[in-house]
Design an enzyme around this catalytic site. Structure first.
Site, PDB file in Angstrom:
ATOM      1  N   HIS A  12      43.876 -25.626   9.410  1.00 33.34           N
ATOM      2  CA  HIS A  12      42.723 -26.048  10.220  1.00 33.34           C
ATOM      3  C   HIS A  12      41.502 -26.313   9.353  1.00 33.34           C
ATOM      4  O   HIS A  12      40.383 -26.368   9.854  1.00 33.34           O
ATOM      5  CB  HIS A  12      42.431 -24.994  11.288  1.00 33.34           C
ATOM      6  CG  HIS A  12      43.580 -24.805  12.214  1.00 33.34           C
ATOM      7  ND1 HIS A  12      43.925 -25.752  13.165  1.00 33.34           N
ATOM      8  CD2 HIS A  12      44.511 -23.831  12.302  1.00 33.34           C
ATOM      9  CE1 HIS A  12      45.010 -25.342  13.814  1.00 33.34           C
ATOM     10  NE2 HIS A  12      45.386 -24.178  13.295  1.00 33.34           N
ATOM     11  N   ASN A  29      11.989   4.438  -2.414  1.00 33.77           N
ATOM     12  CA  ASN A  29      13.169   3.738  -1.887  1.00 33.77           C
ATOM     13  C   ASN A  29      12.816   3.241  -0.503  1.00 33.77           C
ATOM     14  O   ASN A  29      12.204   3.983   0.271  1.00 33.77           O
ATOM     15  CB  ASN A  29      14.359   4.694  -1.741  1.00 33.77           C
ATOM     16  CG  ASN A  29      15.034   4.963  -3.055  1.00 33.77           C
ATOM     17  OD1 ASN A  29      14.616   4.457  -4.085  1.00 33.77           O
ATOM     18  ND2 ASN A  29      16.078   5.779  -3.011  1.00 33.77           N
ATOM     19  N   GLY A  30      13.246   2.034  -0.160  1.00 33.37           N
ATOM     20  CA  GLY A  30      12.970   1.504   1.179  1.00 33.37           C
ATOM     21  C   GLY A  30      12.053   0.312   1.091  1.00 33.37           C
ATOM     22  O   GLY A  30      11.887  -0.294   0.024  1.00 33.37           O
ATOM     23  N   GLU A  49      39.747  -8.396   2.553  1.00 34.63           N
ATOM     24  CA  GLU A  49      39.376  -7.306   1.641  1.00 34.63           C
ATOM     25  C   GLU A  49      39.880  -7.589   0.223  1.00 34.63           C
ATOM     26  O   GLU A  49      39.170  -7.331  -0.759  1.00 34.63           O
ATOM     27  CB  GLU A  49      39.934  -5.980   2.189  1.00 34.63           C
ATOM     28  CG  GLU A  49      39.907  -4.795   1.228  1.00 34.63           C
ATOM     29  CD  GLU A  49      38.519  -4.378   0.749  1.00 34.63           C
ATOM     30  OE1 GLU A  49      37.521  -4.892   1.269  1.00 34.63           O
ATOM     31  OE2 GLU A  49      38.450  -3.547  -0.174  1.00 34.63           O
ATOM     32  N   TRP A  53      16.608  -1.392  -7.564  1.00 39.35           N
ATOM     33  CA  TRP A  53      17.429  -2.549  -7.225  1.00 39.35           C
ATOM     34  C   TRP A  53      16.474  -3.515  -6.519  1.00 39.35           C
ATOM     35  O   TRP A  53      15.979  -3.216  -5.438  1.00 39.35           O
ATOM     36  CB  TRP A  53      18.570  -2.118  -6.303  1.00 39.35           C
ATOM     37  CG  TRP A  53      19.560  -3.191  -6.014  1.00 39.35           C
ATOM     38  CD1 TRP A  53      20.641  -3.548  -6.765  1.00 39.35           C
ATOM     39  CD2 TRP A  53      19.583  -4.054  -4.865  1.00 39.35           C
ATOM     40  NE1 TRP A  53      21.326  -4.574  -6.164  1.00 39.35           N
ATOM     41  CE2 TRP A  53      20.705  -4.904  -5.003  1.00 39.35           C
ATOM     42  CE3 TRP A  53      18.768  -4.199  -3.733  1.00 39.35           C
ATOM     43  CZ2 TRP A  53      21.032  -5.879  -4.062  1.00 39.35           C
ATOM     44  CZ3 TRP A  53      19.100  -5.173  -2.803  1.00 39.35           C
ATOM     45  CH2 TRP A  53      20.218  -5.995  -2.971  1.00 39.35           C
ATOM     46  N   CYS A  82      18.292   1.531  -4.877  1.00 45.97           N
ATOM     47  CA  CYS A  82      17.327   2.291  -5.662  1.00 45.97           C
ATOM     48  C   CYS A  82      17.627   3.790  -5.597  1.00 45.97           C
ATOM     49  O   CYS A  82      18.103   4.290  -4.589  1.00 45.97           O
ATOM     50  CB  CYS A  82      15.924   2.095  -5.114  1.00 45.97           C
ATOM     51  SG  CYS A  82      15.432   0.388  -5.044  1.00 45.97           S
ATOM     52  N   ARG A  96      24.725   3.806  -8.143  1.00 43.71           N
ATOM     53  CA  ARG A  96      24.182   3.197  -6.922  1.00 43.71           C
ATOM     54  C   ARG A  96      23.845   1.728  -7.134  1.00 43.71           C
ATOM     55  O   ARG A  96      23.686   0.988  -6.171  1.00 43.71           O
ATOM     56  CB  ARG A  96      22.911   3.940  -6.484  1.00 43.71           C
ATOM     57  CG  ARG A  96      23.161   5.346  -5.987  1.00 43.71           C
ATOM     58  CD  ARG A  96      21.866   6.106  -5.842  1.00 43.71           C
ATOM     59  NE  ARG A  96      21.046   5.609  -4.760  1.00 43.71           N
ATOM     60  CZ  ARG A  96      20.926   6.185  -3.567  1.00 43.71           C
ATOM     61  NH1 ARG A  96      21.583   7.278  -3.311  1.00 43.71           N
ATOM     62  NH2 ARG A  96      20.152   5.677  -2.634  1.00 43.71           N
ATOM     63  N   GLU A 128      34.002  -9.482  -6.036  1.00 41.39           N
ATOM     64  CA  GLU A 128      32.839  -8.641  -6.347  1.00 41.39           C
ATOM     65  C   GLU A 128      32.894  -8.048  -7.755  1.00 41.39           C
ATOM     66  O   GLU A 128      31.862  -7.827  -8.362  1.00 41.39           O
ATOM     67  CB  GLU A 128      32.626  -7.546  -5.300  1.00 41.39           C
ATOM     68  CG  GLU A 128      33.655  -6.458  -5.296  1.00 41.39           C
ATOM     69  CD  GLU A 128      33.370  -5.381  -4.268  1.00 41.39           C
ATOM     70  OE1 GLU A 128      32.208  -5.078  -4.011  1.00 41.39           O
ATOM     71  OE2 GLU A 128      34.349  -4.833  -3.720  1.00 41.39           O
ATOM     72  N   LYS A 186      37.430  -7.755  -2.953  1.00 40.53           N
ATOM     73  CA  LYS A 186      37.586  -6.891  -4.131  1.00 40.53           C
ATOM     74  C   LYS A 186      37.604  -7.730  -5.393  1.00 40.53           C
ATOM     75  O   LYS A 186      36.966  -7.409  -6.380  1.00 40.53           O
ATOM     76  CB  LYS A 186      38.889  -6.088  -3.976  1.00 40.53           C
ATOM     77  CG  LYS A 186      38.886  -4.731  -4.534  1.00 40.53           C
ATOM     78  CD  LYS A 186      38.296  -3.645  -3.654  1.00 40.53           C
ATOM     79  CE  LYS A 186      36.932  -3.920  -3.131  1.00 40.53           C
ATOM     80  NZ  LYS A 186      36.447  -3.004  -2.129  1.00 40.53           N
ATOM     81  N   LYS A 234      25.646   0.512  -4.584  1.00 46.65           N
ATOM     82  CA  LYS A 234      26.660   1.338  -3.923  1.00 46.65           C
ATOM     83  C   LYS A 234      26.243   1.699  -2.506  1.00 46.65           C
ATOM     84  O   LYS A 234      27.063   1.774  -1.606  1.00 46.65           O
ATOM     85  CB  LYS A 234      26.889   2.603  -4.752  1.00 46.65           C
ATOM     86  CG  LYS A 234      27.992   3.497  -4.244  1.00 46.65           C
ATOM     87  CD  LYS A 234      29.349   2.861  -4.440  1.00 46.65           C
ATOM     88  CE  LYS A 234      30.476   3.665  -3.815  1.00 46.65           C
ATOM     89  NZ  LYS A 234      31.685   2.836  -3.643  1.00 46.65           N
TER      90      LYS A 234
END
Ligand code: F6R
Length: 600
Positions: free
Chosen positions: A496, A98-99, A473, A74, A2, A27, A480, A477, A595
């Site tokens: 395995h 926010n929060g 990673e 968000w 947010c 964000r 996402e 990438k 973000k």
């Protein structure tokens, strides 16, 4: 996550609010709204979806005001729809938040019993109702706000606007960051400095439990009991260029291409900071590194470097797990917290936890004034510049550069190397910007590979040593931004279990640098190739030269160094980018992602 904006001015602030919201689109959000105060009272306009939907609505309303707040949401509590979008308003007060308000259910129950009607599923909506409750008791706006704050539990940053006090805009911080800015045209607030208009030339981050009351020409800072706090603002100049994609189609593409420069800058600054480090690597028993997501993979790669090069034992934790496993931290240890944003809630909470255990703490952050930078005992900055694309690219390689530089420095402090060995590692570091530029010339080939993934359902990435976390990673990438399912594995682990997922034509990216593990990595490649996988091997010329003709290859620049994951990372970023482009996803703002992840 947010985002908050707010402005109070002598001119119409609606364009400033919209520009601020546009600057913080990066964000991540799923609805947006603004509230203004004018002769008609409080007016709130909000829309589900992209900011353009709000802009379209506002272009019909022709709203004007000297004071207002805005928000990109968000979703956490309640679906991403218009009712749940911020600002949340009563007749008297509008709030952006926010929060998370942890005791919202109790407050909501009580307010409902007092006759307040709720129209959303959010935790936020209790705040304007609570403030209204105290206004109805005859309290002043400021007193009602402070009274409401005393009842709220959780972490939050608020922008608050009162119908009957349009000469002021209030900003409150508890746990979530909030910055206020001043310039010749007025004052404003934002959840980060990107939210601030171009005319702002002074800023101040609020500290815990501070309330800023802004007017068009000045501000007053108090604690929640009304005690005035005196603190001066710092000079600020907005990095407007970060908002532009310039000649690139996406921020992510531009940021991938900035890496030769960001690696060079980060290397230069980190080398300069080494002599100021407030601890002695030679006395350190253990290093704990804590981070989330891509930053966590940087930490995992660094574990190989610190242990192999500097013979320093390293524990690596995902921040959201760290506190809850009651870690045994060495008293002669150092805990490092890595975060691009410097605001990730789990990493910040882990830092605070380590602090309570008496650990020496350090941050590696890209945002110099972030909470992690301010709360750790020292910090090193990655000089990647503002990263706007949600998927971390240049910030990741900058983190790796800081960590590699630290590992080489630690090795020399701990007398682990001869002069010649240390000199060679320094040469490797110095070569990185040029080699990164070389890696970028592979874009045409990476584009071809990325586009070829368009019709795949799954992709796998395998590697050994420091290239194992890089495989994780690479998979992150790809998934996402393209929404393709992708997984990374230690190459030796496939048999395995995961090898059962291999079927005809499934792409497997094999990270095969020329090192002592090459033979074993290629043997793992053979195992999946034998089961029909489409193997794409990334390696230097010598790694690739004897491969069978049906194996696809991508030849990286020659670099036989522990730091080669930095170059392979660039190739994997380009492949993911072009796969996403081919699939037509929103590369810079992938669905559901934020973000800066400021909730735990
Ligand atoms: C992935 C990505 C995330 C972040 C994670 C931590 O591309 O960017 O996984 O790495 O959310 O963020 P910071 O580094 O800001 O703490």
């Amino acid at each position: 996550m947010c985002g908050i904006v707010g402005a109070i001015n002598h001119h119409n602030i609606v364009p400033d609010l919209l520009q601020g919201l546009s600057n913080i689109e990066y964000r991540g959000y799923d609805s947006a709204g603004i509230a203004i105060a004018n002769q008609a009272g409080l007016i709130t306009v909000k829309r589900q979806g992209k900011l353009q939907c709000l802009r379209d609505q506002l272009s019909q309303n022709k709203l004007r005001s000297y004071v207002g707040i805005g928000h990109t949401r968000w979703a956490t509590h309640g679906k991403p729809n218009e009712a749940n979008a911020h600002p949340h308003s009563t007749a008297e007060v509008s709030v952006v938040h926010n929060g998370i308000i942890e005791n919202y259910l109790t407050l909501r129950q009580w307010l409902c019993a007092e006759g307040f009607n709720f129209s959303s599923d959010t935790d936020t909506e209790v705040i304007p109702h609570l403030i209204s409750y105290f206004l109805h008791q005859g309290e002043s706006p400021r007193a009602a706000l402070c009274h409401a704050l005393s009842k709220l539990e959780g972490a939050f940053a608020l922008g608050v606007l009162f119908r009957d006090d349009p000469e002021h805009l209030y900003a409150v911080r508890r746990g979530s960051p909030l910055v206020i800015g001043q310039g010749d045209q007025g004052l404003c607030l934002g959840s980060d400095t990107m939210a601030l208009p171009a005319y702002i030339d002074r800023i101040m981050y609020l500290e815990e439990d501070e309330i800023a009351c802004l007017s068009a020409d000045s501000f007053e800072l108090t604690d929640q009991h009304g005690k005035v706090i005196t603190r001066t603002m710092q000079a600020f100049s907005a990095d407007q260029s970060a908002q532009q994609t310039h000649t690139h189609q996406h921020h992510m593409h531009r940021e991938i291409h900035q890496q030769p420069e960001t690696i060079r800058d980060t290397l230069r600054h980190t080398r300069r900071s080494l002599s100021d480090l407030p601890f002695d690597f030679n006395r350190l028993e253990r290093l704990h590194i804590v981070a989330c997501g891509t930053s966590y993979y940087a930490a995992m790669i660094a574990k190989y470097w610190f242990e192999q090069i500097a013979r320093l034992p390293v524990d690596v934790d995902i921040a959201s797990e760290f506190r809850y496993r009651a870690p045994l931290l060495s008293q002669q240890g150092l805990s490092l917290f890595i975060s691009q944003s410097g605001e990730t809630a789990d990493t910040l909470a882990a830092l605070r936890y380590a602090d309570t255990l008496g650990q020496k703490t350090g941050g590696i952050v890209n945002v110099a004034q972030s909470s992690i930078a301010r709360e750790s005992r020292f910090h090193l900055q990655t000089h990647a510049g503002a990263e706007i694309g949600v998927a971390s690219t240049k910030a990741f390689t900058a983190q790796l550069v800081v960590l590699a530089t630290l590992a080489v420095y630690a090795a020399s402090c701990r007398n682990q190397h001869t002069f010649t060995e240390n000199y060679q590692l320094q040469l490797d570091l110095t070569a990185l910007p040029g080699l990164a530029a070389h890696a970028l010339t592979l874009e045409g080939h990476c584009k071809h590979i990325g586009q070829s993934l368009k019709n795949c359902k799954n992709a796998f990435f395998i590697g050994r040593g420091a290239h194992f976390p890089l495989a994780l990673e690479g998979a992150l990438k790809l998934k996402e931004i393209s929404y393709l399912h992708a997984e990374g594995f230690g190459a030796g682990e496939l048999k395995h279990g995961p090898i059962s997922l291999i079927e005809q034509g499934v792409p497997v990216f094999v990270l095969a640098p020329k090192n002592q593990l090459l033979e074993k990595t290629l043997a793992n490649m053979e195992e999946v190739a034998a089961r029909g996988a489409r193997c794409i091997v990334l390696g230097e010329q010598q790694s690739l030269q004897n491969l069978p003709a049906h194996i696809e290859t991508l030849q990286l620049p020659e670099f036989e160094s522990p730091f080669s994951p930095i170059l392979y990372a660039i190739a994997l970023q380009l492949i993911a980018y072009h796969a996403a482009l081919a699939l037509g996803t929103d590369v810079d703002q992938p669905r559901n992602l934020a973000k800066s992840v400021t909730v735990e």
